[in-house]
Structures are given as structure tokens and as C-alpha cells.
Scaffold this motif. Structure first.
Motif, PDB file in Angstrom:
ATOM      1  N   LYS A   1       0.869  -1.035   0.060  1.00 45.82           N
ATOM      2  CA  LYS A   1      -0.148  -0.019   0.000  1.00 45.82           C
ATOM      3  C   LYS A   1       0.922   1.133   0.032  1.00 45.82           C
ATOM      4  O   LYS A   1       2.030   1.143   0.223  1.00 45.82           O
ATOM      5  CB  LYS A   1      -0.937  -0.147   1.308  1.00 45.82           C
ATOM      6  CG  LYS A   1      -0.093   0.151   2.477  1.00 45.82           C
ATOM      7  CD  LYS A   1      -1.324  -0.148   3.486  1.00 45.82           C
ATOM      8  CE  LYS A   1      -0.281   0.351   5.119  1.00 45.82           C
ATOM      9  NZ  LYS A   1      -1.255   0.385   5.974  1.00 45.82           N
ATOM     10  N   ARG A   2       0.431   2.278  -0.174  1.00 41.80           N
ATOM     11  CA  ARG A   2       1.033   3.609  -0.389  1.00 41.80           C
ATOM     12  C   ARG A   2       1.622   4.071   0.898  1.00 41.80           C
ATOM     13  O   ARG A   2       0.693   3.692   1.760  1.00 41.80           O
ATOM     14  CB  ARG A   2       0.224   4.823  -0.780  1.00 41.80           C
ATOM     15  CG  ARG A   2       0.138   5.046  -2.118  1.00 41.80           C
ATOM     16  CD  ARG A   2      -0.373   6.246  -2.797  1.00 41.80           C
ATOM     17  NE  ARG A   2      -0.445   6.365  -4.153  1.00 41.80           N
ATOM     18  CZ  ARG A   2      -0.942   7.220  -4.892  1.00 41.80           C
ATOM     19  NH1 ARG A   2      -1.562   8.221  -4.352  1.00 41.80           N
ATOM     20  NH2 ARG A   2      -0.683   7.101  -6.125  1.00 41.80           N
ATOM     21  N   ARG A   3       2.601   4.749   0.858  1.00 41.23           N
ATOM     22  CA  ARG A   3       3.237   4.912   2.547  1.00 41.23           C
ATOM     23  C   ARG A   3       3.970   6.313   2.104  1.00 41.23           C
ATOM     24  O   ARG A   3       4.622   6.304   1.133  1.00 41.23           O
ATOM     25  CB  ARG A   3       3.921   3.830   3.165  1.00 41.23           C
ATOM     26  CG  ARG A   3       5.157   3.187   2.401  1.00 41.23           C
ATOM     27  CD  ARG A   3       5.682   2.249   3.177  1.00 41.23           C
ATOM     28  NE  ARG A   3       6.935   1.881   2.367  1.00 41.23           N
ATOM     29  CZ  ARG A   3       7.876   1.041   2.770  1.00 41.23           C
ATOM     30  NH1 ARG A   3       7.752   0.023   3.977  1.00 41.23           N
ATOM     31  NH2 ARG A   3       8.918   0.735   2.297  1.00 41.23           N
ATOM     32  N   PRO A   4       4.236   6.891   3.004  1.00 44.03           N
ATOM     33  CA  PRO A   4       5.071   8.124   2.969  1.00 44.03           C
ATOM     34  C   PRO A   4       6.588   7.810   2.530  1.00 44.03           C
ATOM     35  O   PRO A   4       7.143   6.575   3.302  1.00 44.03           O
ATOM     36  CB  PRO A   4       4.808   9.062   4.325  1.00 44.03           C
ATOM     37  CG  PRO A   4       4.259   8.077   5.387  1.00 44.03           C
ATOM     38  CD  PRO A   4       3.756   7.125   4.515  1.00 44.03           C
ATOM     39  N   LEU A   5       7.515   8.775   2.179  1.00 43.33           N
ATOM     40  CA  LEU A   5       8.727   8.591   1.953  1.00 43.33           C
ATOM     41  C   LEU A   5       9.622   8.603   3.352  1.00 43.33           C
ATOM     42  O   LEU A   5       9.107   9.470   4.199  1.00 43.33           O
ATOM     43  CB  LEU A   5       9.481   9.612   0.952  1.00 43.33           C
ATOM     44  CG  LEU A   5       8.730   9.279  -0.378  1.00 43.33           C
ATOM     45  CD1 LEU A   5       9.379  10.437  -1.200  1.00 43.33           C
ATOM     46  CD2 LEU A   5       9.049   8.099  -0.961  1.00 43.33           C
ATOM     47  N   PRO A   6      10.413   7.890   3.592  1.00 42.09           N
ATOM     48  CA  PRO A   6      11.211   8.081   4.804  1.00 42.09           C
ATOM     49  C   PRO A   6      12.206   9.074   4.813  1.00 42.09           C
ATOM     50  O   PRO A   6      13.516   8.977   4.805  1.00 42.09           O
ATOM     51  CB  PRO A   6      12.102   6.634   4.727  1.00 42.09           C
ATOM     52  CG  PRO A   6      12.244   6.225   3.351  1.00 42.09           C
ATOM     53  CD  PRO A   6      11.026   6.865   2.716  1.00 42.09           C
ATOM     54  N   LEU A   7      11.744  10.239   5.028  1.00 42.89           N
ATOM     55  CA  LEU A   7      12.416  11.597   4.898  1.00 42.89           C
ATOM     56  C   LEU A   7      12.781  12.174   6.054  1.00 42.89           C
ATOM     57  O   LEU A   7      12.037  11.767   7.107  1.00 42.89           O
ATOM     58  CB  LEU A   7      11.872  12.306   3.815  1.00 42.89           C
ATOM     59  CG  LEU A   7      11.226  12.031   2.494  1.00 42.89           C
ATOM     60  CD1 LEU A   7      10.755  13.153   1.677  1.00 42.89           C
ATOM     61  CD2 LEU A   7      12.510  11.467   1.806  1.00 42.89           C
ATOM     62  N   MET A   8      13.792  13.288   6.271  1.00 41.26           N
ATOM     63  CA  MET A   8      14.252  13.846   7.550  1.00 41.26           C
ATOM     64  C   MET A   8      13.922  15.409   7.087  1.00 41.26           C
ATOM     65  O   MET A   8      13.981  15.758   6.186  1.00 41.26           O
ATOM     66  CB  MET A   8      15.656  13.578   7.872  1.00 41.26           C
ATOM     67  CG  MET A   8      16.023  12.020   7.860  1.00 41.26           C
ATOM     68  SD  MET A   8      17.698  11.845   8.675  1.00 41.26           S
ATOM     69  CE  MET A   8      18.447  11.343   6.873  1.00 41.26           C
ATOM     70  N   ALA A   9      13.657  16.093   8.430  1.00 37.48           N
ATOM     71  CA  ALA A   9      13.874  17.404   8.383  1.00 37.48           C
ATOM     72  C   ALA A   9      14.754  18.063   9.309  1.00 37.48           C
ATOM     73  O   ALA A   9      14.685  17.438  10.518  1.00 37.48           O
ATOM     74  CB  ALA A   9      12.389  18.081   8.597  1.00 37.48           C
ATOM     75  N   VAL A  10      15.544  19.107   8.938  1.00 33.84           N
ATOM     76  CA  VAL A  10      16.539  19.525  10.019  1.00 33.84           C
ATOM     77  C   VAL A  10      15.885  20.716  10.628  1.00 33.84           C
ATOM     78  O   VAL A  10      15.092  21.537  10.059  1.00 33.84           O
ATOM     79  CB  VAL A  10      17.756  19.862   9.269  1.00 33.84           C
ATOM     80  CG1 VAL A  10      18.649  20.801  10.255  1.00 33.84           C
ATOM     81  CG2 VAL A  10      18.475  19.051   8.595  1.00 33.84           C
ATOM     82  N   ARG A  11      16.104  20.955  11.824  1.00 37.17           N
ATOM     83  CA  ARG A  11      15.593  21.944  12.692  1.00 37.17           C
ATOM     84  C   ARG A  11      16.725  22.644  13.610  1.00 37.17           C
ATOM     85  O   ARG A  11      17.559  21.961  14.138  1.00 37.17           O
ATOM     86  CB  ARG A  11      14.373  21.574  13.710  1.00 37.17           C
ATOM     87  CG  ARG A  11      13.544  20.948  13.105  1.00 37.17           C
ATOM     88  CD  ARG A  11      12.398  21.802  12.263  1.00 37.17           C
ATOM     89  NE  ARG A  11      11.214  21.068  11.757  1.00 37.17           N
ATOM     90  CZ  ARG A  11      10.829  21.300  10.597  1.00 37.17           C
ATOM     91  NH1 ARG A  11      11.418  22.318   9.800  1.00 37.17           N
ATOM     92  NH2 ARG A  11       9.905  20.569   9.975  1.00 37.17           N
ATOM     93  N   TYR A  12      16.687  24.152  13.604  1.00 37.75           N
ATOM     94  CA  TYR A  12      17.877  24.767  14.455  1.00 37.75           C
ATOM     95  C   TYR A  12      17.110  25.599  15.363  1.00 37.75           C
ATOM     96  O   TYR A  12      16.016  26.024  15.181  1.00 37.75           O
ATOM     97  CB  TYR A  12      18.535  25.496  13.395  1.00 37.75           C
ATOM     98  CG  TYR A  12      19.295  25.142  12.306  1.00 37.75           C
ATOM     99  CD1 TYR A  12      20.334  24.368  12.131  1.00 37.75           C
ATOM    100  CD2 TYR A  12      18.524  25.193  10.847  1.00 37.75           C
ATOM    101  CE1 TYR A  12      21.048  23.923  11.192  1.00 37.75           C
ATOM    102  CE2 TYR A  12      19.119  24.324   9.760  1.00 37.75           C
ATOM    103  CZ  TYR A  12      20.447  24.003   9.876  1.00 37.75           C
ATOM    104  OH  TYR A  12      21.001  23.512   9.069  1.00 37.75           O
ATOM    105  N   ALA A  13      17.798  25.802  16.425  1.00 32.22           N
ATOM    106  CA  ALA A  13      17.100  26.741  17.567  1.00 32.22           C
ATOM    107  C   ALA A  13      18.412  27.696  18.091  1.00 32.22           C
ATOM    108  O   ALA A  13      18.831  27.440  19.066  1.00 32.22           O
ATOM    109  CB  ALA A  13      16.660  26.079  18.544  1.00 32.22           C
ATOM    110  N   PRO A  14      18.964  28.658  17.372  1.00 33.47           N
ATOM    111  CA  PRO A  14      20.097  29.427  17.675  1.00 33.47           C
ATOM    112  C   PRO A  14      20.003  29.929  18.862  1.00 33.47           C
ATOM    113  O   PRO A  14      18.864  30.652  19.027  1.00 33.47           O
ATOM    114  CB  PRO A  14      20.325  30.335  16.416  1.00 33.47           C
ATOM    115  CG  PRO A  14      19.482  30.035  15.391  1.00 33.47           C
ATOM    116  CD  PRO A  14      18.728  29.129  15.903  1.00 33.47           C
ATOM    117  N   ASP A  15      20.948  30.236  19.918  1.00 35.74           N
ATOM    118  CA  ASP A  15      20.897  30.774  20.921  1.00 35.74           C
ATOM    119  C   ASP A  15      21.640  32.334  20.833  1.00 35.74           C
ATOM    120  O   ASP A  15      22.683  32.203  20.143  1.00 35.74           O
ATOM    121  CB  ASP A  15      21.573  30.102  22.148  1.00 35.74           C
ATOM    122  CG  ASP A  15      20.673  28.755  22.697  1.00 35.74           C
ATOM    123  OD1 ASP A  15      19.560  28.957  22.282  1.00 35.74           O
ATOM    124  OD2 ASP A  15      21.176  27.940  23.326  1.00 35.74           O
ATOM    125  N   GLY A  16      21.155  33.210  21.418  1.00 32.39           N
ATOM    126  CA  GLY A  16      22.078  34.347  21.610  1.00 32.39           C
ATOM    127  C   GLY A  16      21.685  35.324  20.363  1.00 32.39           C
ATOM    128  O   GLY A  16      22.392  36.489  20.332  1.00 32.39           O
TER     129      GLY A  16
END
Length: 171
Positions: free
Chosen positions: A60-75
Motif C-alpha cells: 500500500k502507499r506509504r510516506p517517503l522515509p525523509l528527514m527534516a533539520v531544525r535549528y534553534a540558535p541561542d543568543g
């Protein structure tokens, strides 16, 4: 190339304008999905991402096994600016889609010339993600970021943000 799409009117309220659909061949193989965006703005003037992943026929159809990058710069200040010559602590984490697998290797690079040259930035595992210390240029300008992540099953992501944040007074 299996598919291409020019998505110019992508809106959160109209997600169907933001989709690219493609039928992949049934045999097991490695694929690359890439996207890029440019905009007239002071920050994030160009964002590019390229994912690699393995795929084969499924029941059956399924989502691609992808990643997403997140950043949270301090200062950074309220306008996303760092002080010239300072060090910005940069927590990084990845959101992984179903089947993406754990990240085995993460590399961060920074550029102070809109991506003309890149310099490796050491990263250290930190809780559920990583932390890097980015040395900001001594003169006003911008910092661009590029991260490359790879999992153990042949998948990965390279994401580039040109002008991720500013350095110095408003420009």
C-alpha cells in the motif's frame, strides 16, 4: 528524472498547491528528491534540500522515509542578528519520517559569503540532537548553514540555508 513541478503558489491553507506526486518504479532502488526556494528577503534568501532514500514496491502507499533539520540558535536578537565576532550556540535536531531510521552521521558547515566557500563546524551529540558552536564573522554580514545527515540504510539529507541569520547591525 521521474517528475518535476513548479510550485509557485504554495500556501498552508491550500496544501494541494504544495505537493509533488510521483509514481516510483517497483524495483528496489535509490532515489533523490530535491527542492529549492528563493525569495526576496534579508534572511533565508535561498533554501535547498536534497533527500536520498531507498524505495521498492509496497502493498500500500506509504510516506517517503525523509528527514527534516531544525535549528534553534541561542543568543540572536529579535531580528535574528548575532554580535560580530561572537559564538552562536546552535542546537540541531532532526525530525524523521516513518522508516527514516536513526541518524548515523551529521555534518554542519557554515559560510560567511553566501555559500561561495564553506567551513566545517564541529558538532557534538546533545540529548536527542546535536549542538554546534558557530564562530560568527568579525564584520557585519550573514551566516549560511549547510547540514548533511545520513542514516544507516542509505538515506540522507543535505539542507542549505543561505543567510540563515545576520551578523551585526541591521543590514
Amino acid at each position: 528524472m521521474l517528475a518535476t513541478s513548479e510550485i509557485t503558489d504554495c500556501l498552508i491553507a491550500l496544501p494541494e498547491r504544495c505537493e509533488l506526486r510521483a509514481e516510483l518504479p517497483s524495483e528496489a532502488a535509490s532515489y533523490t528528491l530535491s527542492t529549492s526556494m528563493t525569495r526576496q528577503s534579508v534572511l533565508s534568501t535561498r533554501v535547498e534540500a536534497a533527500w536520498t532514500f531507498r524505495s521498492s514496491r509496497t502493498a500500500k502507499r506509504r510516506p517517503l522515509p525523509l528527514m527534516a533539520v531544525r535549528y534553534a540558535p541561542d543568543g540572536l536578537d529579535e531580528a535574528n542578528r548575532a554580535t560580530p565576532g561572537s559564538v552562536t550556540r546552535l542546537p540541531i535536531w532532526l525530525e524523521r519520517g516513518q522508516g527514516a531510521g536513526p541518524v548515523k552521521r551529521l555534518r554542519l558547515e557554515m559560510s560567511a559569503d553566501d555559500g561561495a566557500t564553506w567551513h566545517a563546524v564541529p558538532v557534538a551529540a546533545s540529548g536527542p540532537g546535536w549542538t554546534a558552536l558557530v564562530r560568527n564573522p568579525a564584520t557585519p554580514g550573514f551566516v549560511s548553514l549547510r547540514v548533511t545527515a545520513q542514516n544507516g540504510s542509505g538515506g540522507g539529507l543535505t539542507q542549505t540555508i543561505v543567510r540563515a541569520y545576520a551578523v551585526g547591525p541591521a543590514v
